[in-house]
Scaffold this motif. Structure first.
Motif, PDB file in Angstrom:
ATOM      1  N   VAL A  66       0.855  -1.192   0.000  1.00 17.80           N
ATOM      2  CA  VAL A  66       0.000   0.000   0.000  1.00 17.80           C
ATOM      3  C   VAL A  66       0.890   1.239   0.000  1.00 17.80           C
ATOM      4  N   LEU A  67       0.790   2.032  -1.065  1.00 20.30           N
ATOM      5  CA  LEU A  67       1.549   3.279  -1.168  1.00 20.30           C
ATOM      6  C   LEU A  67       0.583   4.445  -1.047  1.00 20.30           C
ATOM      7  N   LEU A  68       0.900   5.359  -0.159  1.00 22.00           N
ATOM      8  CA  LEU A  68       0.044   6.522   0.053  1.00 22.00           C
ATOM      9  C   LEU A  68       0.857   7.760  -0.323  1.00 22.00           C
ATOM     10  N   VAL A  69       0.459   8.406  -1.406  1.00 21.53           N
ATOM     11  CA  VAL A  69       1.260   9.465  -2.010  1.00 21.53           C
ATOM     12  C   VAL A  69       0.536  10.802  -1.913  1.00 21.53           C
ATOM     13  N   GLY A  70       1.220  11.838  -1.458  1.00 21.23           N
ATOM     14  CA  GLY A  70       0.558  13.142  -1.387  1.00 21.23           C
ATOM     15  C   GLY A  70       1.503  14.283  -1.673  1.00 21.23           C
ATOM     16  N   GLU A  71       0.946  15.370  -2.168  1.00 17.39           N
ATOM     17  CA  GLU A  71       1.811  16.495  -2.539  1.00 17.39           C
ATOM     18  C   GLU A  71       2.224  17.333  -1.334  1.00 17.39           C
ATOM     19  N   GLU A  72       1.447  17.252  -0.249  1.00 15.69           N
ATOM     20  CA  GLU A  72       1.802  18.060   0.915  1.00 15.69           C
ATOM     21  C   GLU A  72       2.942  17.388   1.676  1.00 15.69           C
ATOM     22  N   THR A  73       3.776  18.203   2.325  1.00 20.49           N
ATOM     23  CA  THR A  73       4.885  17.634   3.079  1.00 20.49           C
ATOM     24  C   THR A  73       4.483  17.323   4.516  1.00 20.49           C
ATOM     25  N   ALA A  74       3.416  17.954   4.984  1.00 16.89           N
ATOM     26  CA  ALA A  74       2.953  17.704   6.364  1.00 16.89           C
ATOM     27  C   ALA A  74       2.421  16.283   6.470  1.00 16.89           C
ATOM     28  N   ALA A 127       3.832  15.183  -5.579  1.00 12.06           N
ATOM     29  CA  ALA A 127       2.583  15.400  -6.316  1.00 12.06           C
ATOM     30  C   ALA A 127       2.484  14.427  -7.479  1.00 12.06           C
ATOM     31  N   ALA A 128       1.305  13.921  -7.720  1.00 13.35           N
ATOM     32  CA  ALA A 128       1.061  13.114  -8.909  1.00 13.35           C
ATOM     33  C   ALA A 128       0.729  14.055 -10.055  1.00 13.35           C
ATOM     34  N   THR A 129       1.301  13.778 -11.227  1.00 11.66           N
ATOM     35  CA  THR A 129       1.053  14.661 -12.366  1.00 11.66           C
ATOM     36  C   THR A 129       0.312  13.946 -13.481  1.00 11.66           C
ATOM     37  N   GLY A 130       0.262  12.619 -13.418  1.00 10.68           N
ATOM     38  CA  GLY A 130      -0.441  11.926 -14.491  1.00 10.68           C
ATOM     39  C   GLY A 130      -0.785  10.502 -14.121  1.00 10.68           C
ATOM     40  N   LEU A 131      -1.805   9.984 -14.819  1.00 11.05           N
ATOM     41  CA  LEU A 131      -2.236   8.607 -14.610  1.00 11.05           C
ATOM     42  C   LEU A 131      -2.344   7.972 -15.991  1.00 11.05           C
ATOM     43  N   ASP A 132      -1.698   6.819 -16.165  1.00  8.42           N
ATOM     44  CA  ASP A 132      -1.787   6.102 -17.436  1.00  8.42           C
ATOM     45  C   ASP A 132      -2.490   4.778 -17.175  1.00  8.42           C
ATOM     46  N   ILE A 133      -3.745   4.700 -17.614  1.00 12.38           N
ATOM     47  CA  ILE A 133      -4.509   3.496 -17.297  1.00 12.38           C
ATOM     48  C   ILE A 133      -4.212   2.362 -18.271  1.00 12.38           C
ATOM     49  N   GLY A 134      -3.385   2.641 -19.291  1.00  7.97           N
ATOM     50  CA  GLY A 134      -2.964   1.578 -20.207  1.00  7.97           C
ATOM     51  C   GLY A 134      -1.814   0.789 -19.621  1.00  7.97           C
ATOM     52  N   THR A 135      -0.880   1.493 -19.004  1.00 11.81           N
ATOM     53  CA  THR A 135       0.296   0.825 -18.427  1.00 11.81           C
ATOM     54  C   THR A 135       0.199   0.719 -16.907  1.00 11.81           C
ATOM     55  N   ASP A 143       8.400  14.466  -9.876  1.00 16.56           N
ATOM     56  CA  ASP A 143       9.841  14.292 -10.038  1.00 16.56           C
ATOM     57  C   ASP A 143      10.180  13.258 -11.111  1.00 16.56           C
ATOM     58  N   GLY A 144       9.163  12.791 -11.814  1.00 15.61           N
ATOM     59  CA  GLY A 144       9.409  11.883 -12.925  1.00 15.61           C
ATOM     60  C   GLY A 144       9.274  10.410 -12.571  1.00 15.61           C
ATOM     61  N   GLU A 145       9.265  10.095 -11.284  1.00 12.75           N
ATOM     62  CA  GLU A 145       9.146   8.691 -10.907  1.00 12.75           C
ATOM     63  C   GLU A 145       7.774   8.146 -11.338  1.00 12.75           C
TER      64      GLU A 145
END
Ligand SMILES: Cc1cc2nc3c(=O)[nH]c(=O)nc-3n(C[C@H](O)[C@H](O)[C@H](O)COP(=O)(O)OP(=O)(O)OC[C@H]3O[C@@H](n4cnc5c(N)ncnc54)[C@H](O)[C@@H]3O)c2cc1C
Lengths: 412, 65
Positions: free
Chosen positions: A30-38, A80-88, A95-97
């Motif tokens: 389970v990965l929980l990703v958010g743009e805020e640093t708090a 921050a998440a910048t995109g979602l690719d539902i094909g891959t 940061d590109g990851e």
């Protein structure tokens, strides 16, 4: 390889989905990703206790590093998440990851609708911890406060500011009454009186033309020509879903992520949405709805966690709408459908000066929802009645009969 | 058995717990939670834990006895 769920958004919707996955026995990553640093924090206190200084940041924290570790939740903050690719099946970060997922949960919520009158120094919105902290500093500096927008957040900020001793508080709304989206005019006028009775100057039925910088602060210009000097202005005019990062995903985006009844983005099986960003077909509403309430996010998160863990027995999200608001020493609670053109009847509470319930009914007299003031027991009876097709008169009887069960010894 | 505890000072009467499990939680006329059953059998623990987690101010706790 064990499955991976990536959850984007680290507030109540995201955190509860992550915890719910573990509670449901999900054994993947389970990965929980958010743009805020708090650390993940809760929002309702931002306009109440945190602003008043009675709750601390620790009180607001939804998940500590340690709790995350113990639950097997990988917290990725400041990403921050910048995109979602539902094909891959990948989420791209700023940061590109790229994060590969088996299931992805969109929990990016909403942001405050920005001030259409610019944001010179002293003009605030209240959505994030930073927003609330900056506002708290300005309120403590003193001077006149103008609150634009008499919805829940505007009303709470005005009440909190009065509680902090702000002498000069004005509330402005182009609608003729406060909370006009959820109350009928008669009940709404009671709320206008609540603010006036607590020393707030109310300017309802008049819009804002502009906010100008003046020599020693700000001036709010109203449509009727009035000019209100202000040290601080709070703009509380609603929220907009944070779905911009999904623009090129191919998902259907229309005032939020459009979902099926299982909170899955339409046309997908492994893309889920929860909380303020999700729009789904509510069986009782008969149309797509988007809710901006805490309890909805919590219930939808539990539902999505279940659906990820047990995709063969998915659960539909069909909540009974519920929202509370604290203003001055009043607890205001709403459930179901209220306001608009619905009929209503008022039931006095145990302390008729302070507590009452307003029950709403459709043209056939079927109960649709209620507003209660300082009367949680009535709220419970009403919440349990929403969706049961009970006649409003019958719900009124249940509300009046709602007397406490005497459970001697239950309270220490 | 699991023990159900409520922090009455924290409780704000938001009543999510009552709606989630009205056999264990109720609310009085002052809007403060009443714990109807202070102990619940292990078999019921998951449901009561879920109910406790709906509290917006984390006033409820389900602990080991
Ligand atoms: C001041 C205030 C008071 C409130 N009071 C009440 C109340 O009394 N009662 C009630 O029922 N409700 C209340 N609410 C509403 C309630 O807080 C919301 O319904 C709830 O926060 C929704 O949770 P969420 O997780 O869906 O979204 P949000 O809380 O909006 O969280 C979304 C998260 O996603 C993150 N995010 C956004 N975009 C990205 C991205 N591209 N990449 C990574 N992360 C991203 C954001 O930084 C944020 O952390 C209040 C809200 C506010 C702002």
């Amino acid at each position: 390889m064990s499955p991976v769920t990536v959850i984007v958004g680290t507030s109540i919707g995201g955190v509860r989905t992550a915890q719910g996955l573990r509670a449901a026995g999900y054994d993947g990553e389970v990965l929980l990703v958010g743009e805020e640093t708090a650390l993940p924090y809760d929002k309702p206190p931002l306009s109440k206790g945190l602003l008043a200084g009675t709750s601390s940041i620790e009180d607001l924290t939804l998940l500590t590093e340690r709790a995350a570790r113990e639950a097997g939740i990988r917290l990725l903050l400041g990403r921050a998440a910048t995109g979602l690719d539902i094909g891959t099946n990948t989420v791209t970060l700023a940061d590109g990851e790229r994060l590969r997922y088996d299931d992805v949960v969109i929990a990016t919520g909403a942001r405050a609708r920005p001030s259409p009158w610019g944001e010179p120094r002293g003009v605030h919105v209240v959505r994030t911890l930073g927003d609330a902290q900056r506002l708290a500093v300005d309120l403590r500096r003193g001077g006149p406060l103008v609150v634009v927008g008499a919805g829940f957040i505007g009303a709470e900020v005005a009440a909190t500011a009065r509680g902090l001793g702000a002498a000069d508080v004005t509330m402005v709304d182009p609608a003729p009454v406060p909370l006009s989206r959820v109350l009928d005019p008669e009940v709404a006028r009671w709320f206008a009186g609540l603010h006036a009775g607590h020393g707030v100057t109310t300017r309802f039925g008049v819009g804002v033309e502009g906010i100008d910088r003046a020599r020693d602060g700000l001036v709010v210009r109203l449509a009727d020509g009035a000019r209100l000097p202000a040290a601080t202005v709070v703009v509380g005019i609603g929220a907009v879903p944070q779905d911009g990062w999904l623009r090129s995903s191919g998902l259907r985006i229309d005032d939020g992520v459009v979902c099926d009844r299982y909170s899955r983005a339409v046309g997908t099986e492994h893309v889920h949405a929860v909380g303020d960003v999700a729009r789904w077909p509510h069986p009782r509403a008969g149309e797509l709805v988007r809710a901006e309430h805490w309890t909805n996010a919590v219930e939808q998160a539990a539902c999505v966690a279940h659906n990820i863990t047990r995709p063969r027995q998915p659960r539909a999200h069909a909540p009974v709408e519920y929202v509370w608001s604290d203003q001055y020493d009043h607890t205001i609670q709403l459930t179901g459908r209220t306001g608009g053109r619905l009929g209503h009847l008022t039931v006095p509470g145990p302390d008729p000066d302070r507590s009452f319930a307003v029950l709403y009914a459709d043209a056939e007299g079927t109960f649709t929802g209620a507003v209660t003031v300082n009367w949680p027991r009535a709220l419970v009876a009403c919440r349990q009645a929403v969706g049961t097709e009970a006649p409003a008169a019958e719900v009124r009887d249940r509300v009046t009969a709602a007397r406490p069960r005497t459970t001697t010894g239950a309270r220490p | 058995m699991a023990v159900v505890k409520a922090d009455l000072a924290l409780c704000q009467g938001y009543a999510n717990c009552v709606v989630a499990a009205d056999d264990v939680f109720d609310i009085d006329d002052d809007g403060v939670v009443l714990v109807l059953r202070g102990e619940v059998p292990e078999s019921e623990r998951p449901r009561i834990v879920d109910a406790a987690r709906t509290c917006p101010v984390s006033a409820l706790e389900v602990a080991d006895s």
